[in-house]
Design a protein around this motif. Structure first.
Motif, PDB file in Angstrom:
ATOM      1  N   ALA A  81      62.216  33.360  34.310  1.00 17.23           N
ATOM      2  CA  ALA A  81      62.166  31.906  34.491  1.00 17.23           C
ATOM      3  C   ALA A  81      61.682  31.234  33.207  1.00 17.23           C
ATOM      4  CB  ALA A  81      61.269  31.544  35.665  1.00 17.23           C
ATOM      5  N   ARG A  82      60.642  31.771  32.590  1.00 12.07           N
ATOM      6  CA  ARG A  82      60.139  31.202  31.328  1.00 12.07           C
ATOM      7  C   ARG A  82      61.163  31.350  30.215  1.00 12.07           C
ATOM      8  NH1 ARG A  82      54.972  33.482  32.833  1.00 12.07           N
ATOM      9  NH2 ARG A  82      55.538  35.326  31.648  1.00 12.07           N
ATOM     10  N   MET A 139      64.414  31.577  30.464  1.00 11.19           N
ATOM     11  CA  MET A 139      65.542  30.679  30.696  1.00 11.19           C
ATOM     12  C   MET A 139      65.220  29.272  30.176  1.00 11.19           C
ATOM     13  SD  MET A 139      68.622  30.265  31.770  1.00 11.19           S
ATOM     14  CE  MET A 139      69.329  31.202  33.085  1.00 11.19           C
ATOM     15  N   VAL A 140      64.035  28.772  30.495  1.00 11.81           N
ATOM     16  CA  VAL A 140      63.642  27.437  30.027  1.00 11.81           C
ATOM     17  C   VAL A 140      63.499  27.434  28.512  1.00 11.81           C
ATOM     18  CG1 VAL A 140      61.809  25.695  30.064  1.00 11.81           C
ATOM     19  CG2 VAL A 140      62.559  26.761  32.202  1.00 11.81           C
ATOM     20  N   GLN A 141      62.904  28.476  27.975  1.00 10.87           N
ATOM     21  CA  GLN A 141      62.714  28.572  26.524  1.00 10.87           C
ATOM     22  C   GLN A 141      64.052  28.607  25.785  1.00 10.87           C
ATOM     23  OE1 GLN A 141      60.290  31.950  25.385  1.00 10.87           O
ATOM     24  NE2 GLN A 141      61.266  32.063  23.391  1.00 10.87           N
ATOM     25  N   GLU A 142      65.013  29.333  26.307  1.00 15.41           N
ATOM     26  CA  GLU A 142      66.290  29.526  25.625  1.00 15.41           C
ATOM     27  C   GLU A 142      67.311  28.409  25.882  1.00 15.41           C
ATOM     28  OE1 GLU A 142      67.378  32.043  23.455  1.00 15.41           O
ATOM     29  OE2 GLU A 142      65.231  32.484  23.358  1.00 15.41           O
ATOM     30  N   THR A 143      67.264  27.783  27.071  1.00 12.47           N
ATOM     31  CA  THR A 143      68.280  26.781  27.398  1.00 12.47           C
ATOM     32  C   THR A 143      67.719  25.378  27.602  1.00 12.47           C
ATOM     33  OG1 THR A 143      68.147  27.074  29.809  1.00 12.47           O
ATOM     34  CG2 THR A 143      69.652  28.556  28.586  1.00 12.47           C
ATOM     35  N   GLY A 144      66.418  25.286  27.821  1.00  9.29           N
ATOM     36  CA  GLY A 144      65.816  23.993  28.110  1.00  9.29           C
ATOM     37  C   GLY A 144      65.934  23.601  29.573  1.00  9.29           C
ATOM     38  N   LEU A 145      66.511  24.483  30.390  1.00  5.01           N
ATOM     39  CA  LEU A 145      66.709  24.205  31.812  1.00  5.01           C
ATOM     40  C   LEU A 145      66.145  25.335  32.656  1.00  5.01           C
ATOM     41  CD1 LEU A 145      70.479  23.159  31.661  1.00  5.01           C
ATOM     42  CD2 LEU A 145      68.519  21.622  31.787  1.00  5.01           C
ATOM     43  N   THR A 146      65.720  24.994  33.873  1.00  4.53           N
ATOM     44  CA  THR A 146      65.357  26.050  34.810  1.00  4.53           C
ATOM     45  C   THR A 146      66.629  26.789  35.216  1.00  4.53           C
ATOM     46  OG1 THR A 146      65.677  24.665  36.757  1.00  4.53           O
ATOM     47  CG2 THR A 146      63.462  24.653  35.755  1.00  4.53           C
ATOM     48  N   ARG A 154      68.679  24.639  37.664  1.00  6.89           N
ATOM     49  CA  ARG A 154      69.332  23.505  37.003  1.00  6.89           C
ATOM     50  C   ARG A 154      70.475  23.989  36.120  1.00  6.89           C
ATOM     51  NH1 ARG A 154      71.450  18.967  37.100  1.00  6.89           N
ATOM     52  NH2 ARG A 154      71.036  17.548  35.429  1.00  6.89           N
ATOM     53  N   TRP A 155      70.280  25.124  35.438  1.00 13.29           N
ATOM     54  CA  TRP A 155      71.333  25.669  34.587  1.00 13.29           C
ATOM     55  C   TRP A 155      72.559  26.035  35.437  1.00 13.29           C
ATOM     56  CZ3 TRP A 155      74.388  29.887  34.145  1.00 13.29           C
ATOM     57  CH2 TRP A 155      75.101  30.007  32.950  1.00 13.29           C
TER      58      TRP A 155
END
Length: 157
Positions: free
Chosen positions: A83-84, A86-93, A96-97
């Motif tokens: 989860a972290r 994904m947010v770090q790499e895409t900016g989305l949860t 949401r992605w």
């Protein structure tokens, strides 16, 4: 209004004069487009091997309803770490992605004339209403209002 302007300009000759009605219409349309809110339907994809593997799998099979916990197990990570990441790499949860992926696929399919029912099934929604609700919340209108016709024919319900 924009759709009507586009239709009108499409009927005009390509070599219209700079001071013609078509030229003025084109300038107004461009001014209006510049003022419109942006939809934000980009789909950020990371080159991180684990995120890329998930993205490739979901792009190939967007109906996959696996949870972030399921994906974490598949890519040998903890759920929290994935989860972290994904947010770090895409900016989305992750959720949401995946919704952005579904919107991109839905818009592509709807624009090509695929029915709302078929798109909903393709994306793994249990009901057409669930898909329409997601689409309306994300885009601001139903699929039939967002893309009312393709080649002058109604394609959506």
């Amino acid at each position: 209004m924009i759709r009507t302007m586009i239709d009108r300009l499409a009927a005009e000759p390509k070599d219209y004069l700079p001071d013609s009605h078509a030229a003025r219409l084109a300038r107004v349309m461009l001014d209006e487009l510049a003022e419109m809110p942006r939809q934000g339907l980009n789909l950020p994809v990371s080159e991180h091997t684990k995120i890329r593997a998930i993205a490739d799998a979901l792009t190939a099979r967007p109906s996959d309803r696996s949870t972030v916990a399921d994906w974490a197990q598949r890519v040998a990570m903890s759920e929290r770490s994935l989860a972290r990441l994904m947010v770090q790499e895409t900016g989305l949860t992750f959720g949401r992605w995946r919704q952005q992926l579904h919107l991109v696929v839905a818009l592509r399919e709807l624009a090509s004339g695929t029915s709302v029912q078929r798109v909903a099934a393709m994306l793994g929604y249990e009901s057409v209403n669930a898909f329409i609700t997601m689409f309306r919340k994300a885009v601001g209108s139903t699929p039939s209002r967002y893309l009312p016709s393709v080649n002058g024919r109604e394609h959506f319900s």
